[in-house]
Design a protein around this motif. Structure first.
Motif, PDB file in Angstrom:
ATOM      1  N   VAL A 288       0.830  -1.209   0.000  1.00 33.16           N
ATOM      2  CA  VAL A 288       0.000   0.000   0.000  1.00 33.16           C
ATOM      3  C   VAL A 288       0.859   1.252   0.000  1.00 33.16           C
ATOM      4  CG1 VAL A 288      -1.725   1.326   1.274  1.00 33.16           C
ATOM      5  CG2 VAL A 288      -1.928  -1.164   1.113  1.00 33.16           C
ATOM      6  N   GLY A 289       1.917   1.267   0.823  1.00 36.32           N
ATOM      7  CA  GLY A 289       2.790   2.434   0.919  1.00 36.32           C
ATOM      8  C   GLY A 289       2.203   3.514   1.805  1.00 36.32           C
ATOM      9  N   ILE A 290       2.921   4.629   1.922  1.00 38.33           N
ATOM     10  CA  ILE A 290       2.502   5.739   2.794  1.00 38.33           C
ATOM     11  C   ILE A 290       2.461   7.024   1.973  1.00 38.33           C
ATOM     12  CG2 ILE A 290       3.147   7.182   4.775  1.00 38.33           C
ATOM     13  CD1 ILE A 290       4.502   4.682   5.969  1.00 38.33           C
ATOM     14  N   ILE A 291       1.351   7.755   2.076  1.00 38.67           N
ATOM     15  CA  ILE A 291       1.257   9.080   1.474  1.00 38.67           C
ATOM     16  C   ILE A 291       0.547   9.999   2.464  1.00 38.67           C
ATOM     17  CG2 ILE A 291      -0.834   8.427   0.198  1.00 38.67           C
ATOM     18  CD1 ILE A 291       0.070  10.437  -1.979  1.00 38.67           C
ATOM     19  N   GLU A 292       1.172  11.151   2.767  1.00 41.78           N
ATOM     20  CA  GLU A 292       0.646  12.066   3.782  1.00 41.78           C
ATOM     21  C   GLU A 292       0.764  13.502   3.298  1.00 41.78           C
ATOM     22  OE1 GLU A 292       2.380   9.376   7.555  1.00 41.78           O
ATOM     23  OE2 GLU A 292       3.071  11.443   7.232  1.00 41.78           O
ATOM     24  N   PHE A 293      -0.116  14.364   3.812  1.00 40.77           N
ATOM     25  CA  PHE A 293      -0.011  15.800   3.574  1.00 40.77           C
ATOM     26  C   PHE A 293      -0.199  16.530   4.908  1.00 40.77           C
ATOM     27  CE2 PHE A 293      -2.097  19.929   2.779  1.00 40.77           C
ATOM     28  CZ  PHE A 293      -1.032  20.564   2.159  1.00 40.77           C
ATOM     29  N   HIS A 294       0.757  17.409   5.254  1.00 42.66           N
ATOM     30  CA  HIS A 294       0.747  18.125   6.524  1.00 42.66           C
ATOM     31  C   HIS A 294       0.812  19.627   6.277  1.00 42.66           C
ATOM     32  CE1 HIS A 294       1.590  14.427   8.919  1.00 42.66           C
ATOM     33  NE2 HIS A 294       2.197  14.056   7.793  1.00 42.66           N
ATOM     34  N   GLN A 295      -0.025  20.376   7.000  1.00 41.22           N
ATOM     35  CA  GLN A 295      -0.044  21.836   6.886  1.00 41.22           C
ATOM     36  C   GLN A 295       0.447  22.485   8.176  1.00 41.22           C
ATOM     37  OE1 GLN A 295      -4.283  22.255   5.440  1.00 41.22           O
ATOM     38  NE2 GLN A 295      -3.299  23.738   4.067  1.00 41.22           N
ATOM     39  N   PHE A 296       1.210  23.573   8.028  1.00 38.48           N
ATOM     40  CA  PHE A 296       1.749  24.321   9.168  1.00 38.48           C
ATOM     41  C   PHE A 296       1.476  25.804   8.943  1.00 38.48           C
ATOM     42  CE2 PHE A 296       4.052  20.463   8.374  1.00 38.48           C
ATOM     43  CZ  PHE A 296       4.158  19.877   9.627  1.00 38.48           C
ATOM     44  N   ASN A 297       1.621  26.614  10.011  1.00 35.61           N
ATOM     45  CA  ASN A 297       1.320  28.035   9.816  1.00 35.61           C
ATOM     46  C   ASN A 297       2.561  28.902   9.596  1.00 35.61           C
ATOM     47  OD1 ASN A 297       2.304  28.142  12.410  1.00 35.61           O
ATOM     48  ND2 ASN A 297       0.292  28.393  13.372  1.00 35.61           N
ATOM     49  N   ASN A 298       3.736  28.271   9.442  1.00 35.75           N
ATOM     50  CA  ASN A 298       4.924  29.014   9.016  1.00 35.75           C
ATOM     51  C   ASN A 298       5.991  28.038   8.511  1.00 35.75           C
ATOM     52  OD1 ASN A 298       6.708  28.231  11.297  1.00 35.75           O
ATOM     53  ND2 ASN A 298       5.285  29.484  12.514  1.00 35.75           N
ATOM     54  N   THR A 299       6.999  28.598   7.836  1.00 37.91           N
ATOM     55  CA  THR A 299       8.026  27.757   7.209  1.00 37.91           C
ATOM     56  C   THR A 299       8.928  27.074   8.233  1.00 37.91           C
ATOM     57  OG1 THR A 299       9.438  29.709   6.964  1.00 37.91           O
ATOM     58  CG2 THR A 299       8.108  29.092   5.069  1.00 37.91           C
TER      59      THR A 299
ATOM     60  N   THR B  56       1.460  26.908   5.057  1.00 39.45           N
ATOM     61  CA  THR B  56       0.294  27.729   5.359  1.00 39.45           C
ATOM     62  C   THR B  56      -0.922  26.842   5.634  1.00 39.45           C
ATOM     63  OG1 THR B  56      -1.219  29.423   4.510  1.00 39.45           O
ATOM     64  CG2 THR B  56      -0.231  27.950   2.899  1.00 39.45           C
ATOM     65  N   THR B  57      -1.770  27.316   6.538  1.00 38.15           N
ATOM     66  CA  THR B  57      -3.008  26.576   6.848  1.00 38.15           C
ATOM     67  C   THR B  57      -4.240  27.316   6.329  1.00 38.15           C
ATOM     68  OG1 THR B  57      -3.051  27.654   9.024  1.00 38.15           O
ATOM     69  CG2 THR B  57      -2.063  25.453   8.913  1.00 38.15           C
ATOM     70  N   ASN B  58      -4.020  28.330   5.482  1.00 39.99           N
ATOM     71  CA  ASN B  58      -5.134  29.135   4.972  1.00 39.99           C
ATOM     72  C   ASN B  58      -6.180  28.295   4.257  1.00 39.99           C
ATOM     73  OD1 ASN B  58      -3.904  31.382   5.982  1.00 39.99           O
ATOM     74  ND2 ASN B  58      -3.046  32.062   4.023  1.00 39.99           N
ATOM     75  N   ARG B  59      -5.698  27.420   3.376  1.00 38.60           N
ATOM     76  CA  ARG B  59      -6.614  26.529   2.666  1.00 38.60           C
ATOM     77  C   ARG B  59      -5.825  25.346   2.133  1.00 38.60           C
ATOM     78  NH1 ARG B  59      -7.274  30.991  -1.487  1.00 38.60           N
ATOM     79  NH2 ARG B  59      -5.590  30.679  -2.981  1.00 38.60           N
ATOM     80  N   ILE B  60      -6.546  24.298   1.796  1.00 39.14           N
ATOM     81  CA  ILE B  60      -5.894  23.116   1.236  1.00 39.14           C
ATOM     82  C   ILE B  60      -5.524  23.410  -0.215  1.00 39.14           C
ATOM     83  CG2 ILE B  60      -6.142  20.659   0.690  1.00 39.14           C
ATOM     84  CD1 ILE B  60      -8.323  20.576   2.880  1.00 39.14           C
ATOM     85  N   PRO B  61      -4.244  23.256  -0.594  1.00 36.24           N
ATOM     86  CA  PRO B  61      -3.842  23.536  -1.980  1.00 36.24           C
ATOM     87  C   PRO B  61      -4.642  22.707  -2.991  1.00 36.24           C
ATOM     88  CG  PRO B  61      -1.913  23.283  -0.582  1.00 36.24           C
ATOM     89  CD  PRO B  61      -3.096  22.881   0.246  1.00 36.24           C
ATOM     90  N   LYS B  62      -4.892  23.299  -4.130  1.00 34.15           N
ATOM     91  CA  LYS B  62      -5.751  22.712  -5.164  1.00 34.15           C
ATOM     92  C   LYS B  62      -5.323  21.300  -5.555  1.00 34.15           C
ATOM     93  CE  LYS B  62      -7.426  23.632  -9.880  1.00 34.15           C
ATOM     94  NZ  LYS B  62      -8.855  23.444  -9.551  1.00 34.15           N
ATOM     95  N   PHE B  63      -4.009  21.107  -5.816  1.00 31.49           N
ATOM     96  CA  PHE B  63      -3.555  19.807  -6.300  1.00 31.49           C
ATOM     97  C   PHE B  63      -3.646  18.735  -5.220  1.00 31.49           C
ATOM     98  CE2 PHE B  63      -0.603  22.268  -9.389  1.00 31.49           C
ATOM     99  CZ  PHE B  63      -1.688  22.520 -10.219  1.00 31.49           C
ATOM    100  N   VAL B  64      -3.517  19.140  -3.955  1.00 29.02           N
ATOM    101  CA  VAL B  64      -3.674  18.184  -2.853  1.00 29.02           C
ATOM    102  C   VAL B  64      -5.135  17.742  -2.761  1.00 29.02           C
ATOM    103  CG1 VAL B  64      -3.494  17.860  -0.349  1.00 29.02           C
ATOM    104  CG2 VAL B  64      -1.700  19.106  -1.586  1.00 29.02           C
ATOM    105  N   LYS B  65      -6.026  18.726  -2.902  1.00 30.15           N
ATOM    106  CA  LYS B  65      -7.466  18.396  -2.930  1.00 30.15           C
ATOM    107  C   LYS B  65      -7.765  17.409  -4.056  1.00 30.15           C
ATOM    108  CE  LYS B  65      -9.845  22.536  -1.336  1.00 30.15           C
ATOM    109  NZ  LYS B  65     -10.614  23.684  -1.828  1.00 30.15           N
TER     110      LYS B  65
END
Length: 402
Positions: free
Chosen positions: A268-279, A384-393
């Protein structure tokens, strides 16, 4: 062992074919075995030419043939051009890392090269291009576009004298989706009535518009050279979850070749997406993940950090350089083309300013390329946590906010 689709391509006796080869489907293996098949029929090795855009693929193929006495000719496009016209030049070949071009930023240089290639057919110029060419002339230099233009001129002159450069009876073109119009013209002059030509490429990985390639280049090639089309869609690189997400993303592009990658691997493998509020928090997280994987005995060479632009990696590079983890490479996604790693981090994922549909689709293809570099684990992050990036969606990856 070749699969049935690969074997069909290797044994094809058609004059002109285009192999639509998805990420990780074994395109180099097919090129290598098709050339071996020709050599087994006592075809003169010097009549076989394989062209790739990357030195890595050239070196890979040359290494595969190094045990034989009858090696085919394997070169980059520019290496091929220089081998035929280098002796005609008293000028020196230069690239854009030369300080003479420091007056231009990267985007300006990309636009100049793009215009130079296009306007070569129209005998026109622009002000930035004139300034750029003046630098070359003053310093007795020529660039890679000049190299291609001069090679094309040589081929036209030879054809006019009825002495065409027709020593290549079998031509293979790797990464064909990245061909420019000048390179297509060169190929038209290299091909003669007895030439067999095999293009290999993936329109879903066409990411070099700034170099002169076009998103519809594959269709143009198929029409121009009358190619029969074969497809490779069994991928041996990435796990199920990574391939599923990549397929789900890229299907949002219009006018694609109808191709869905199928993962040969059952993990199956692992795929994750994490959002933060600064670099800083983003870099700290990636750094902690790297330490975690190292602790699990994953070697550094199995990991890569990818970014859209290098400035996005400033913080993570600082952390890596202040530790012992200096061998973990950080590349732009463009630079990663053709590579693969067990663990891939894609950092700095954010939506760009509003762009045209054509630009959006190229950015989507670029993201697809980044995703499909990963074999086992793909970890994507955003500062950034403003919104989920389009390509991730679009890829339908589960989102974790920190």
């Amino acid at each position: 062992m070749l699969n049935s689709k690969q074997m069909k391509i290797v044994n094809s006796d058609e004059k002109s074919i285009f192999v639509v080869s998805g990420a990780g489907t074994g395109k180099t293996t097919v090129i290598y075995n098709r050339i071996l098949h020709l050599l087994s029929k006592n075809i003169d090795s010097k009549s076989i030419l394989a062209i790739s855009f990357t030195r890595r693929t050239v070196n890979d193929l040359n290494l595969k043939f190094s045990f034989r006495a009858d090696n085919p000719i394997v070169k980059t496009f520019h290496g091929l051009a220089f081998s035929h016209i280098g002796s005609h030049f008293s000028k020196a070949l230069v690239d854009h890392s030369n300080e003479l071009f420091s007056l231009f930023d990267v985007r300006e240089l990309q636009n100049i090269v793009l215009k130079k290639g296009v306007l070569a057919f129209k005998n026109m110029t622009t002000k930035p291009l004139s300034s750029y060419n003046a630098i070359l002339s003053k310093n007795d230099l020529f660039d890679y576009v000049d190299l291609e233009i001069e090679f094309l001129h040589l081929l036209k002159e030879l054809k006019a004298k009825n002495t065409p450069l027709n020593s290549y009876s079998y031509i293979f073109i790797d990464e064909s989706q990245d061909l420019s119009n000048i390179q297509v013209e060169i190929l038209k002059h290299l091909v003669h009535s007895d030439t067999f030509i095999c293009f290999v490429g993936d329109p879903d990985q066409s990411i070099y518009k700034f170099r002169g390639s076009a998103h519809n280049m594959v269709n143009h090639i198929i029409k121009t050279f009358g190619c029969s089309v074969y497809a490779l869609d069994d991928t041996y690189r990435s796990t199920q979850s990574i391939i599923n997400a990549a397929n789900t993303l890229i299907k949002h592009n219009h006018h694609r070749f109808p191709k869905v990658l199928k993962a040969h691997r059952k993990e199956v493998g692992i795929i994750e997406f994490h959002q933060f509020n600064n670099t800083k928090k983003e870099a700290d997280f990636v750094f902690s993940k790297i330490r975690h994987f190292l602790g699990q005995k994953h070697p550094q060479k199995d990991m890569i950090i990818l970014v859209r632009n290098h400035f996005q990696a400033t913080e993570i590079k600082r952390l890596l350089q202040s530790s012992y983890y200096l061998d973990i490479v950080c590349l732009s996604i463009h630079q990663s083309k053709g590579l693969e790693y067990r663990i891939v981090f894609i950092m700095g994922i954010e939506d760009k300013r509003p762009i045209s549909r054509q630009e959006l689709e190229e950015e989507r293809r670029l993201f697809f390329v980044g995703m499909t570099r990963a074999k086992d684990i793909l970890i994507m992050t955003s500062p950034t946590t403003n919104r989920i990036p389009k390509f991730v969606k679009e890829s339908k990856v589960i989102v974790t906010k920190h």
